[in-house]
Scaffold this active site. Structure first.
Site, short mmCIF file in Angstrom:
data_model
loop_
_atom_site.label_atom_id
_atom_site.label_comp_id
_atom_site.label_asym_id
_atom_site.label_seq_id
_atom_site.Cartn_x
_atom_site.Cartn_y
_atom_site.Cartn_z
N GLY A 1 0.86 -1.28 -0.10
CA GLY A 1 -0.09 -0.10 -0.01
C GLY A 1 0.85 1.04 -0.03
N ASN A 2 0.31 2.21 0.56
CA ASN A 2 1.04 3.65 0.44
C ASN A 2 0.52 4.48 1.67
OD1 ASN A 2 -0.99 5.32 -0.72
ND2 ASN A 2 -0.46 3.88 -2.30
N ARG A 3 0.91 5.59 1.79
CA ARG A 3 0.75 6.31 2.97
C ARG A 3 -0.52 7.78 2.62
NH1 ARG A 3 4.80 6.46 6.52
NH2 ARG A 3 6.98 5.84 5.38
N SER A 4 -1.30 7.41 1.57
CA SER A 4 -2.41 8.12 1.11
C SER A 4 -3.27 8.05 2.29
CB SER A 4 -2.94 7.89 -0.21
OG SER A 4 -4.17 8.50 -0.19
N ALA B 1 -4.14 7.51 -4.65
CA ALA B 1 -2.83 7.22 -4.81
C ALA B 1 -2.67 5.51 -5.10
CB ALA B 1 -2.14 7.41 -3.72
#
Ligand code: CTP
Length: 220
Positions: A29-32, A96
């Site tokens: 995943g990512n930090r969005s 994102a």
């Protein structure tokens, strides 16, 4: 000064990260946070537009009164957006999207010793480029988060706007991740023209962007 009432448009907005499962407990995943897309959806709704928000796994609550479709993965996001795109006037890809996913999601929790040997990755589809190729009357807006600065960042946003058939890229920097403010914002068009907005709250940016889309939508 309040903006005049707008002609109601159909806004399709994506927000949040996507999670690509590795096994039942792990994901890529990512930090969005999803904050930007959620604020945009609220702003467009408050202006009297019809809004559908396709929201990845954000811990934030979905905005009241907005039609929300919850998704986990990039493929689910693509499917839900594609199904609604033909009836859309304005697409804003604020999500994102994870660039890669595991080739196989394991049904059982992988042992850490297994991870290195079994984890193979493949690229996710570029949702914005895919929908950009399908566009007819739609206004199409993307977000471009860059660690580059100045002219180099603008050149990269122009390249992405052209490659993904967008009318506008909202260039910003990693300072925008997570908080209430958007950092180093520039509206960049595929013809290379740009408008510098600097640092501003996500709610202010949402107002500016919805107004930009209303103008672009009225010219289509
Ligand atoms: N995007 C998308 N699908 C992807 C990746 C990105 O639709 N698989 C969209 C994002 O929602 C955003 C725009 O494309 O609106 C630009 O995203 P960005 O991550 O900056 O672009 P990438 O093409 O992934 O470039 P980079 O290699 O810099 O990450």
């Amino acid at each position: 000064m309040a903006l005049p009432p707008a002609k109601p448009l159909h806004f399709l907005i994506s927000a949040g990260p996507t999670h690509e499962p590795i096994d039942p407990v792990r994901f890529i995943g990512n930090r969005s946070s999803g904050q930007m897309g959620i604020t945009l959806a609220q702003t467009a709704q408050a202006r009297g537009h019809h809004v559908t928000l396709v929201l990845g796994p954000s811990h934030l609550s979905a905005p009241a009164g907005v039609m929300v479709v919850r998704v986990e993965t990039a493929q689910q996001m693509l499917d839900e957006l594609e199904a609604r795109f033909a009836a859309t006037d304005v697409l804003v890809m604020a999500a994102a999207v994870a660039d890669v996913r595991p080739v196989h999601a394991s049904a059982h929790k992988l042992k850490k010793e297994e991870l290195g040997a079994t984890l193979r990755l493949e690229k996710n589809a570029d949702i914005l480029a895919h929908l950009g190729r399908m566009r007819r009357q739609q206004v199409v807006v993307g977000f471009s988060l860059e660690t580059l600065r100045g002219a180099e960042a603008i050149a990269e946003a122009v390249r992405k706007a052209k490659a993904k058939c967008c009318d506008l890229m909202v260039l910003n920097s990693p300072g925008s991740l997570g908080g209430e403010r958007a950092a180093s914002v520039v509206f960049v068009k595929s013809d290379g023209s740009s408008e510098d907005l600097g640092d501003l709250s996500k709610s202010e940016l949402a107002g500016r962007l919805v107004a930009w889309c209303e103008l672009a939508g009225s010219l289509q």
